[in-house]
Enzyme design. Structure first.
Site, PDB file in Angstrom:
ATOM      1  N   SER A   1       6.827  15.881  -4.065  1.00 20.99           N
ATOM      2  CA  SER A   1       5.969  16.722  -4.684  1.00 20.99           C
ATOM      3  C   SER A   1       4.706  17.103  -3.590  1.00 20.99           C
ATOM      4  O   SER A   1       4.770  16.736  -2.756  1.00 20.99           O
ATOM      5  CB  SER A   1       5.198  16.108  -5.729  1.00 20.99           C
ATOM      6  OG  SER A   1       4.222  14.956  -5.340  1.00 20.99           O
ATOM      7  N   LYS A   2       3.981  18.074  -4.098  1.00 18.34           N
ATOM      8  CA  LYS A   2       3.113  18.712  -3.370  1.00 18.34           C
ATOM      9  C   LYS A   2       2.096  17.828  -2.401  1.00 18.34           C
ATOM     10  O   LYS A   2       1.598  18.239  -1.522  1.00 18.34           O
ATOM     11  CB  LYS A   2       2.105  19.606  -4.160  1.00 18.34           C
ATOM     12  CG  LYS A   2       2.809  21.014  -4.501  1.00 18.34           C
ATOM     13  CD  LYS A   2       1.808  22.054  -4.875  1.00 18.34           C
ATOM     14  CE  LYS A   2       2.542  23.544  -5.063  1.00 18.34           C
ATOM     15  NZ  LYS A   2       2.037  24.336  -5.824  1.00 18.34           N
ATOM     16  N   ARG A   3       1.753  16.661  -2.859  1.00 19.73           N
ATOM     17  CA  ARG A   3       1.028  15.624  -2.258  1.00 19.73           C
ATOM     18  C   ARG A   3       1.746  15.382  -0.909  1.00 19.73           C
ATOM     19  O   ARG A   3       1.022  14.759  -0.055  1.00 19.73           O
ATOM     20  CB  ARG A   3       0.331  14.441  -3.070  1.00 19.73           C
ATOM     21  CG  ARG A   3       1.735  13.515  -3.428  1.00 19.73           C
ATOM     22  CD  ARG A   3       1.036  12.749  -4.613  1.00 19.73           C
ATOM     23  NE  ARG A   3       2.064  12.114  -5.321  1.00 19.73           N
ATOM     24  CZ  ARG A   3       2.440  10.949  -5.103  1.00 19.73           C
ATOM     25  NH1 ARG A   3       1.630  10.116  -4.242  1.00 19.73           N
ATOM     26  NH2 ARG A   3       3.685  10.298  -5.762  1.00 19.73           N
ATOM     27  N   HIS A   4       2.959  15.333  -0.985  1.00 21.37           N
ATOM     28  CA  HIS A   4       3.600  15.022   0.371  1.00 21.37           C
ATOM     29  C   HIS A   4       3.531  16.283   1.566  1.00 21.37           C
ATOM     30  O   HIS A   4       3.853  15.835   2.569  1.00 21.37           O
ATOM     31  CB  HIS A   4       5.120  14.638   0.074  1.00 21.37           C
ATOM     32  CG  HIS A   4       5.167  13.621  -0.659  1.00 21.37           C
ATOM     33  ND1 HIS A   4       5.857  13.667  -2.014  1.00 21.37           N
ATOM     34  CD2 HIS A   4       4.881  12.006  -0.624  1.00 21.37           C
ATOM     35  CE1 HIS A   4       5.882  12.298  -2.689  1.00 21.37           C
ATOM     36  NE2 HIS A   4       5.152  11.226  -1.826  1.00 21.37           N
ATOM     37  N   GLY A   5       3.263  17.491   0.861  1.00 17.84           N
ATOM     38  CA  GLY A   5       3.335  18.507   2.084  1.00 17.84           C
ATOM     39  C   GLY A   5       3.767  19.746   1.152  1.00 17.84           C
ATOM     40  O   GLY A   5       4.091  19.878   0.063  1.00 17.84           O
TER      41      GLY A   5
END
Ligand code: GLU
Length: 484
Positions: free
Chosen positions: A255-259
């Protein structure tokens, strides 16, 4: 099924950007068809009107075009089984729902939202209790005449089990008593995904359904629909989840928190579509009996097979993608590379800089095109000078020895008529020889004075060529006054 032409599809819902996981599904589905000279369909699943996002379908089309995933049937391309946008097929679904009502596999349900709500437990979870399963024809006609809203539900068998063999995960089996009577047609007349994708896959001749494993356990319900219609079930190929690495070292759904997780964001960050495709092809699949890592689309089409798919979750590694991308950038022919690199340099640097030359120096040194900005900060700005950079053990240089070199070389360089790498190199080499200095020591002093940083794309004379006469000489003069 063995001698039937294989046909697969990608059936995205246009609910936003193109997630890398969806792109991988599209790619595997495409490769499965193409590895066996089959056909590949694109179908837009837009029946969930609430989740629709304006422009999302265009993003899907654009992404497929940029990645070279071309479809044989679909929006814009046409085909014998269209339309390929579900909202344009509503009558078809109503017709097939009617067939199920007629055969007793589906029924009208007039339960109100309030009643359905009351069936839920404290956690808001609750199924349907089959309240309208056995309404009489008179009751149905009366409700209809009163204009009561209704849905159409699938009548699940009360006993027995439903099983299928997934090509990746093996046998999946469920007790029919656990299956709720799912809605096929909603009160607004739109079909649910659960219903219309089955109808479409059948009508469009799909032989292999490739999709994310979130559908693994609901597929028995879809199998029952095939059975109810008397249709041959397709082969199912469910794909493992894509995970991202969390800061604490654990992994969780990408998800977005990974990049960046959308194709477009990765492209905007300077990744090449071909590198992205190559990398994600290996996230859950590997070629049998081969260590090959670099694949063109044609090579992927030749090598892909279901038995190379893994059922363990794949972890998206941004560093690995950067490495793939740097290799793809290195292999780009100069003109294509410059087409991407020069506009970035044009944005940051003035006309006095030889940007073409600078771009060449960077060609083998960047992992993404976005790296260019950071790599040329020393060109656009004169960085704060750290005089310890003049000290170099290998070349036996010190700030003092460098000052001497810079003072000696300044007039020599001022006298160079043809300002290019070869000419500059010859002048500095002759100077080193005449003073019995190591050429490396002379180059070191000039390179640090001109670049004002330790690591540079290119040597002293290449950088001077990039900077041009005036800027180079001015930087050397500035270095002399700082050191003096
Ligand atoms: N529209 C569904 C989705 O985007 C497709 C699932 C499928 O491939 O059957 O998740």
């Amino acid at each position: 099924m063995a001698d039937k032409l294989i046909k697969t599809r990608f059936a995205p819902s246009p609910t936003g950007f193109m997630h890398i996981g969806n792109l991988r599904t599209a790619l595997y589905s495409y490769l499965l068809a193409k590895s066996q000279s089959g056909k590949f369909i694109l179908r837009i699943e837009d029946t969930d009107q609430v989740r629709l996002v304006e422009g999302a379908a265009d993003v899907i089309l654009k992404t497929l075009e940029m990645t070279g995933i071309d479809y044989d049937e679909g929006p814009g391309v046409g085909g014998d089984n269209g339309p390929y946008v579900q909202s344009q097929r509503l009558d078809i679904y109503r017709g097939y729902a009617q067939k199920l009502i007629d055969s007793g596999h589906a029924y009208y349900c007039f339960c109100t939202p309030e009643r359905l709500e009351s069936l839920k437990d404290d956690k808001g979870i609750g199924g349907y209790d089959g309240h309208c399963r056995s309404l009489s024809k008179e009751e149905i006609d009366k409700n209809m005449a009163e204009g009561k809203p209704f849905v159409i539900r699938q009548r699940m068998p009360d006993t027995g089990t439903t099983s299928y063999v997934d090509q990746v995960y093996g046998e999946v089996s469920i007790d029919n008593s656990e299956l709720r009577d799912q809605v096929l047609i909603k009160a607004d007349g739109y079909p649910t995904y659960n219903f219309c994708h089955v109808v479409d896959d059948y009508l469009m001749g799909v032989t292999h359904v490739v999709r994310g494993n979130e559908y693994l356990t609901s597929t028995p319900k879809y199998c029952l629909l095939y059975d109810a219609f008397g249709w041959e079930r397709p082969c199912y190929v469910h794909l493992p989840l894509l995970m991202g690495k969390d800061e604490d070292g654990n992994v969780s759904k990408l998800s977005k928190r990974h990049g960046a997780v959308s194709f477009q964001d990765l492209v905007n960050d300077g990744f090449l579509p071909q590198a992205i495709v190559n990398y994600i092809a290996l996230l859950g699949w590997c070629p049998k009996g081969s260590e090959q890592e670099f694949f063109t689309m044609d090579e992927l089409k030749q090598s892909f097979s279901i038995d190379g798919l893994s059922k363990s979750p794949a972890v998206f590694d941004y560093e690995k993608l950067r490495w793939f991308n740097s290799e793809y950038i290195k292999k780009l022919p100069d003109d294509l590379y410059e087409e991407k690199a020069l506009p970035i340099l044009d944005e940051i640097l003035g006309d006095n800089i030889d940007k073409k030359k600078l771009a060449q120096l960077l060609h083998s040194r960047i992992s993404t095109f976005s790296d260019i900005r950071e790599s040329v900060a020393f060109v656009s700005d004169r960085l704060d000078m750290d005089s310890s950079l003049y000290t170099n053990k290998k070349n036996k240089t010190t700030p003092e020895s460098c000052l001497e070199v810079l003072r000696d070389c300044l007039p020599l360089l001022e006298g160079v008529s043809d300002w290019n790498n070869d000419e500059l190199f010859a002048v500095l080499k002759d100077y080193a020889a005449s003073k019995e200095k190591k050429a490396g020591a002379v180059m070191w002093a000039i390179r640090i004075a001109v670049a004002r940083q330790g690591v540079t794309p290119g040597g002293a004379t290449e950088l001077m060529e990039v900077f041009g006469r005036e800027e180079s000489l001015d930087r050397i003069r500035q270095a002399i006054s700082e050191l003096a």
